[in-house]
Motif scaffolding. Structure first.
Motif, PDB file in Angstrom:
ATOM      1  N   ASN A  62       0.824  -1.209   0.000  1.00 41.39           N
ATOM      2  CA  ASN A  62       0.000   0.000   0.000  1.00 41.39           C
ATOM      3  C   ASN A  62       0.861   1.264   0.000  1.00 41.39           C
ATOM      4  N   ASP A  63       2.191   1.092   0.001  1.00 44.28           N
ATOM      5  CA  ASP A  63       3.098   2.228  -0.157  1.00 44.28           C
ATOM      6  C   ASP A  63       2.794   3.008  -1.433  1.00 44.28           C
ATOM      7  N   VAL A  64       2.235   2.327  -2.441  1.00 46.96           N
ATOM      8  CA  VAL A  64       1.964   3.001  -3.712  1.00 46.96           C
ATOM      9  C   VAL A  64       0.772   3.950  -3.610  1.00 46.96           C
ATOM     10  N   ALA A  65       0.133   3.998  -2.452  1.00 49.80           N
ATOM     11  CA  ALA A  65      -0.916   4.992  -2.207  1.00 49.80           C
ATOM     12  C   ALA A  65      -0.374   6.170  -1.411  1.00 49.80           C
ATOM     13  N   THR A  66       0.953   6.244  -1.232  1.00 48.74           N
ATOM     14  CA  THR A  66       1.579   7.302  -0.439  1.00 48.74           C
ATOM     15  C   THR A  66       2.587   8.063  -1.288  1.00 48.74           C
TER      16      THR A  66
END
Length: 586
Positions: A62-66
């Motif tokens: 979910n790092d790709v949402a940051t």
């Protein structure tokens, strides 16, 4: 013709007789709960369902949402929520189904365990029952923590709410229309469950050498019987040490600004809870250089015995043999799909090797050679232009007009930012179709570095950078040890850290940055930004490289609203149950 008709008639008659039993419904092979009393395997299956649902059994990225990463997979669910499609209907971060289902199974387990025949001998039966109840309490606390992380928030009524606290199994006739408990009430239940877990579980599952080591409450059972229940065979299951670590995670959430506007006591509790885990390990010891690459063969993954942890790992999943991570994230020239692309934002967060942030006058940062003399973790965790990867140490070209598909935006599997993820990936995996290989991997459920950083954050807020309360180490001590382990400031005594060590605000910034670096790509940043109640809308940037010119580029906007520091209750649940209050804004 008459003979044929007669044969057909006989066939129909025989078929009808033969189908009598076939058409009669059989009793379903479903066991009722009472069947568990004499079927310990079935009863234990209820408990094991909890282990199977642990969210960190797999990677979310979910790092790709940051502001830390983007994905080149246009169908990525986290990409969609980061760019404006996060709703109470579309929420890939939801734990409402998974964690509540786990709690239902655990509550079913609690409803039968005291009647289960775990062993013939009463004392051994009692030990088995105690141990498994301890595991169940710790798991239930953990799943309530994940529910809070994903769904707690300020309701439309202005109150800080948690989740419905469910302590009994819910049958078909149960009242599902339960209100959400307050956030603090939910936390108190988590603490109660962890208290029970720590009372019932050993610190670790290891064999004892003599009867003298048997706890007084089990005196007389003999060491062999004690080891049968609490010995090394059960490594990997929840222990009192793990329960303490779950407590540290939960109390840090409770102390964070999004859930705690001002109470210093909550920060003190979070610091003390983290210190309890650190002290079990002997304090600030065993911070080995290889711990920063715990996923690699150099950290001992190849020789791990069953249930044994490397020095950095407090709790982990089983070891598996695969190449899935590499297949998804290696650059295209190494036959990967390059899915997770670190941002320039994250690259900029790595300091120079001398410890100074790159924006500081004393850093020595060069815009024309931006990857030189940097924190060693940068090239270890992120594949920069010219960096090497794979079994052959292939140089990767991510420039604007690079000759391979590794170049910026060359094909759909190319990087969108000028960077590829390197952390977590086994460089000794070969994806060439003619000679593909697998390597060993595991998922860390809890790392010691997470606990160190939790202590540093909480201690700094509770007592300032240099005061450790009743503990022998301060926030400053922890950060110095972590940076030294990484190779930062080792040749000059880390002058930047020394210059800010009395400044709580600057130390807060540094602690948060160290957390960002040490835990990158492990699913922390998304939750950290929210519990810190900080901006979620920093544009995800990359770099366009042409010769010695490095030009920042905007890659992806982050479309979040302020209320999104709290996640939603699923809309379907709000429609069904009028006692459920939605978080404000959803």
């Amino acid at each position: 013709m008459k003979k044929l008709q007669l044969l057909i008639g006989l066939a129909v008659l025989l078929f009808s007789v033969g189908c009598k039993d076939m058409l009669k419904p059989e009793i379903e092979n479903n066991l009722d709960l009472e069947s568990t009393y004499n079927n310990a395997t079935y009863a234990q299956g209820l408990l094991l369902n909890g282990y199977a649902r642990i969210p960190t059994n797999s990677w979310s990225f979910n790092d790709v949402a940051t502001d830390d990463a983007v994905s080149n997979d246009r169908n990525n669910a986290y990409l969609k929520i980061a760019t404006g499609q996060w709703t109470a209907i579309n929420n890939p971060l939801s734990q409402w189904v998974n964690s509540r289902a786990a709690i239902q199974y655990l509550n079913l387990f609690f409803s039968v365990t005291d009647q289960v025949k775990w062993a013939v001998e009463p004392n051994i039966n009692r030990m088995f029952n105690d141990r498994m109840k301890g595991e169940g309490y710790a798991l239930r606390a953990m799943f309530n923590y994940y529910l809070l992380q994903a769904h707690a928030g300020k309701g439309n009524n202005g109150q800080l709410l948690g989740i419905p606290v469910v302590l009994q199994p819910e049958g078909q006739d149960a009242d599902f229309n339960k209100p959400r408990a307050t956030f603090d009430a939910t936390m108190e239940q988590i603490y109660r469950d962890l208290d029970m877990a720590e009372q019932l579980l050993p610190v670790d599952f290891e064999d004892i050498a003599s009867d003298a080591q048997i706890p007084a409450k089990y005196s007389g059972v003999g060491k062999d019987n004690y080891n049968r229940v609490f010995g090394y065979y059960f490594r990997g299951r929840v222990t009192a040490r793990i329960a303490k670590a779950i407590r540290a995670k939960a109390s840090l959430l409770a102390a964070s600004p999004a859930f705690n506007p001002s109470a210093v006591a909550k920060w003190e509790k979070a610091a003390n809870d983290a210190a309890a885990v650190i002290d079990l390990r002997g304090g600030l010891v065993n911070l080995n250089a290889n711990d920063i690459k715990w996923y690699d063969k150099d950290a001992g993954i190849e020789g791990l015995a069953s249930g044994v942890n490397p020095s950095e790992i407090l709790w982990r999943s089983d070891v598996g043999n695969s190449n899935d991570l590499e297949r998804n994230n290696f650059p295209p020239t190494l036959f990967g799909s390059g899915r997770v692309n670190p941002t320039q934002n994250l690259v900029n967060a790595f300091p120079m090797a001398n410890g100074y942030p790159i924006g500081e006058a004393n850093s020595g940062f060069s815009a024309s050679s931006p990857y030189d003399n940097r924190d060693p973790r940068l090239k270890l965790y992120i594949l920069v232009n010219g960096g090497t990867a794979g079994t052959a140490g292939t140089a990767i070209n991510t420039t604007l007009n690079g000759p391979t598909n590794d170049a910026l935006n060359k094909v759909e599997t190319s990087t969108r930012t000028g960077y590829y993820m390197r952390k977590l990936l086994r460089q000794d995996v070969n994806l060439n179709p003619s000679s593909t290989t697998n390597q060993k991997h595991y998922n860390p459920r809890i790392r010691y570095t997470e606990i160190y950083l939790s202590y540093a954050e909480a201690a700094n807020e509770a007592w300032g950078p240099l005061n450790g309360g009743t503990h022998a180490y301060s926030a400053y001590d922890v950060i110095k040890a972590i940076r030294r382990r990484a190779g930062v400031g080792t040749n000059n005594n880390d002058p930047y850290l020394e210059s800010i060590k009395s400044d709580q605000v600057k130390m807060r910034e540094l602690i948060r940055n160290e957390r960002r670096l040490e835990l990158c790509f492990e699913g922390f940043r998304f939750w950290d930004l929210r519990r810190w109640n900080t901006s979620l809308t920093e544009v995800a940037q990359g770099v366009s490289i042409s010769g010695t010119t490095f030009t920042p580029i905007n890659v992806e906007n982050r479309v979040y609203q302020p209320y999104m520091i709290y996640g939603p209750i699923p809309y379907s649940e709000i429609l069904k149950y009028n006692n459920l209050i939605q978080n404000a804004g959803w």
